[in-house]
Design an enzyme around this catalytic site. Structure first.
Site, PDB file in Angstrom:
ATOM      1  N   ASP A  80      16.338 -15.484  22.776  1.00 11.58           N
ATOM      2  CA  ASP A  80      15.833 -16.675  22.088  1.00 11.58           C
ATOM      3  C   ASP A  80      16.040 -16.566  20.577  1.00 11.58           C
ATOM      4  O   ASP A  80      16.360 -17.553  19.917  1.00 11.58           O
ATOM      5  CB  ASP A  80      14.337 -16.863  22.372  1.00 11.58           C
ATOM      6  CG  ASP A  80      14.061 -17.427  23.750  1.00 11.58           C
ATOM      7  OD1 ASP A  80      14.932 -18.137  24.283  1.00 11.58           O
ATOM      8  OD2 ASP A  80      12.964 -17.177  24.286  1.00 11.58           O
ATOM      9  N   THR A 125      10.923 -17.176  31.838  1.00 12.59           N
ATOM     10  CA  THR A 125      10.251 -18.189  31.033  1.00 12.59           C
ATOM     11  C   THR A 125       8.750 -17.954  31.164  1.00 12.59           C
ATOM     12  O   THR A 125       8.301 -16.965  31.756  1.00 12.59           O
ATOM     13  CB  THR A 125      10.682 -19.599  31.479  1.00 12.59           C
ATOM     14  OG1 THR A 125      10.125 -20.557  30.582  1.00 12.59           O
ATOM     15  CG2 THR A 125      10.242 -19.906  32.902  1.00 12.59           C
ATOM     16  N   GLY A 134       2.619 -24.541  15.832  1.00 12.93           N
ATOM     17  CA  GLY A 134       2.216 -23.853  17.037  1.00 12.93           C
ATOM     18  C   GLY A 134       2.212 -22.342  16.902  1.00 12.93           C
ATOM     19  O   GLY A 134       2.632 -21.783  15.881  1.00 12.93           O
ATOM     20  N   ALA A 135       1.700 -21.679  17.948  1.00  9.52           N
ATOM     21  CA  ALA A 135       1.634 -20.224  18.010  1.00  9.52           C
ATOM     22  C   ALA A 135       2.015 -19.805  19.425  1.00  9.52           C
ATOM     23  O   ALA A 135       2.209 -20.636  20.297  1.00  9.52           O
ATOM     24  CB  ALA A 135       0.232 -19.733  17.658  1.00  9.52           C
ATOM     25  N   GLY A 136       2.148 -18.514  19.646  1.00 11.28           N
ATOM     26  CA  GLY A 136       2.528 -18.039  20.969  1.00 11.28           C
ATOM     27  C   GLY A 136       3.865 -17.346  20.978  1.00 11.28           C
ATOM     28  O   GLY A 136       4.443 -17.053  19.935  1.00 11.28           O
ATOM     29  N   LYS A 183       7.138 -13.715  29.787  1.00  9.21           N
ATOM     30  CA  LYS A 183       7.916 -13.071  28.727  1.00  9.21           C
ATOM     31  C   LYS A 183       7.260 -11.816  28.159  1.00  9.21           C
ATOM     32  O   LYS A 183       7.952 -10.945  27.628  1.00  9.21           O
ATOM     33  CB  LYS A 183       8.214 -14.068  27.611  1.00  9.21           C
ATOM     34  CG  LYS A 183       9.136 -15.197  28.032  1.00  9.21           C
ATOM     35  CD  LYS A 183       9.478 -16.101  26.849  1.00  9.21           C
ATOM     36  CE  LYS A 183      10.450 -17.193  27.256  1.00  9.21           C
ATOM     37  NZ  LYS A 183      10.865 -18.033  26.103  1.00  9.21           N
ATOM     38  N   ASN A 203      12.970 -12.322  27.341  1.00  5.25           N
ATOM     39  CA  ASN A 203      13.385 -13.465  28.157  1.00  5.25           C
ATOM     40  C   ASN A 203      14.619 -13.140  28.992  1.00  5.25           C
ATOM     41  O   ASN A 203      15.088 -13.984  29.755  1.00  5.25           O
ATOM     42  CB  ASN A 203      13.648 -14.699  27.286  1.00  5.25           C
ATOM     43  CG  ASN A 203      14.980 -14.627  26.565  1.00  5.25           C
ATOM     44  OD1 ASN A 203      15.402 -13.543  26.128  1.00  5.25           O
ATOM     45  ND2 ASN A 203      15.646 -15.765  26.418  1.00  5.25           N
ATOM     46  N   GLN A 206      20.958 -19.490  23.921  1.00  2.00           N
ATOM     47  CA  GLN A 206      20.381 -18.251  24.462  1.00  2.00           C
ATOM     48  C   GLN A 206      20.968 -17.942  25.833  1.00  2.00           C
ATOM     49  O   GLN A 206      21.125 -16.770  26.187  1.00  2.00           O
ATOM     50  CB  GLN A 206      18.850 -18.332  24.487  1.00  2.00           C
ATOM     51  CG  GLN A 206      18.236 -19.359  25.413  1.00  2.00           C
ATOM     52  CD  GLN A 206      18.122 -18.889  26.835  1.00  2.00           C
ATOM     53  OE1 GLN A 206      18.024 -17.685  27.095  1.00  2.00           O
ATOM     54  NE2 GLN A 206      18.142 -19.817  27.771  1.00  2.00           N
ATOM     55  N   SER A 235      13.404 -26.151  35.298  1.00  4.62           N
ATOM     56  CA  SER A 235      14.321 -25.317  34.522  1.00  4.62           C
ATOM     57  C   SER A 235      15.782 -25.745  34.672  1.00  4.62           C
ATOM     58  O   SER A 235      16.275 -25.976  35.774  1.00  4.62           O
ATOM     59  CB  SER A 235      14.191 -23.855  34.946  1.00  4.62           C
ATOM     60  OG  SER A 235      15.140 -23.053  34.253  1.00  4.62           O
ATOM     61  N   LEU A 236      16.467 -25.810  33.538  1.00  2.33           N
ATOM     62  CA  LEU A 236      17.902 -26.120  33.514  1.00  2.33           C
ATOM     63  C   LEU A 236      18.763 -24.857  33.600  1.00  2.33           C
ATOM     64  O   LEU A 236      19.983 -24.959  33.673  1.00  2.33           O
ATOM     65  CB  LEU A 236      18.268 -26.865  32.227  1.00  2.33           C
ATOM     66  CG  LEU A 236      18.068 -28.372  32.168  1.00  2.33           C
ATOM     67  CD1 LEU A 236      18.557 -28.897  30.822  1.00  2.33           C
ATOM     68  CD2 LEU A 236      18.779 -29.088  33.298  1.00  2.33           C
TER      69      LEU A 236
END
Length: 278
Positions: A108, A67, A131-133, A71, A92, A248, A20-21
């Site tokens: 986000d 993250t 994608g999904a989620g 979430k 988040n 974000q 993670s940044l």
């Protein structure tokens, strides 16, 4: 000028979390804002460990960044959530209110909109989501604010397809689903949002059209992705996961510290330097 305040803590939680940044970005903001007595850490926390971590938060905690896979797992542990977070049932950002309540938000969604706006994209007439989620649902919520027409979601399996259509109905945006095997069709859309894990879109790179429009790839490490590299080589506009992460995080810093505006440039510069060193 140094801002005088009691020592405060914040952190990012998730699993895995070592990449993670967020600590780099938030600490850069604290330095720029003169918050010498603020700290920001990272903790490896999975869904099973989350309730205990939340329960042990003392009054020195100003907030948390979350993250995957937390979430949605955090929802029953909070005292309230914002309308934005409720719209996708995804949090988040957790902030401790003055009365001690833990409140959830989703930065986000406005972060995606801000990252696109920074590149001059205020509105599109259609879009594609890969994608999904949780990230995909946030992408749909962001598109609900800027897309005037249909969104096509490319997913694996009917269950995920049905879920994306349901999110579209809930968010008030027209969502049509296609099987992932047809994902190459997405690349001709005015805006393509890739929300998939690393490597998932690599096979699509050879299908990038000669004059691509805009790709928003939510990944930032490794960067560029194979798809983003081909997209850029063909002259298309690319919005990166770092752009999203910074925008974000700006909103998170403002909510947790109560100071605005957060130092966008200093945060982005710190993030770019950290990525370059990996």
């Amino acid at each position: 000028m140094t801002v005088r305040a009691d020592a405060r803590r914040a952190a990012v939680l998730g699993s895995p979390i070592a990449h993670s940044l967020s600590p780099v970005l938030h600490r850069a903001a604290y330095d720029e804002l003169g918050l010498e007595n603020w700290s920001y850490d990272r903790f490896e926390v999975d869904e099973a460990a989350l309730p205990e971590f939340i329960a042990r938060l003392g009054p020195e905690w100003a907030g948390l960044s979350l993250t995957m896979p937390l979430k949605r797992a955090v929802l029953p542990l909070l005292d309230g959530i914002s309308g934005t977070a409720a719209s996708v049932e995804t949090v988040n950002t957790v902030v401790r209110a003055e009365d001690g309540r833990l409140l959830g938000d989703n930065t986000d969604i406005p972060g995606m909109v801000a990252a696109l706006r920074e590149r001059g994209i205020e509105q599109v007439d259609s879009a594609a989501v890969l994608g999904a989620g949780a990230t995909a649902s946030s992408a749909l919520a962001a598109l609900a604010r800027i897309c005037t027409g249909e969104v096509v979601a490319y997913v694996r399996g009917e269950a995920r397809a049905a879920q994306m259509r349901q999110w579209g109905e809930r968010l008030g945006i027209e969502v049509r689903t296609e099987d992932w095997s047809r994902a190459e069709r997405a690349l001709t859309a005015p805006l393509v949002v890739a929300t998939t894990p690393a490597g998932a879109t690599d096979a699509l790179a050879p299908a990038v059209p000669e004059r691509p429009a805009t790709l928003f790839d939510v990944l930032y490490d490794p960067w560029p992705t194979t798809l983003a590299a081909r997209w850029s080589a063909y002259g298309g506009a690319v919005v990166s996961g770092l752009d999203l992460l910074v925008h974000q995080a700006v909103l998170q810093v403002e909510q947790m510290t109560g100071l605005s505006p957060a130092p966008l440039l200093a945060m982005r510069t710190a993030g770019e330097k950290a990525l370059a060193g990996r």
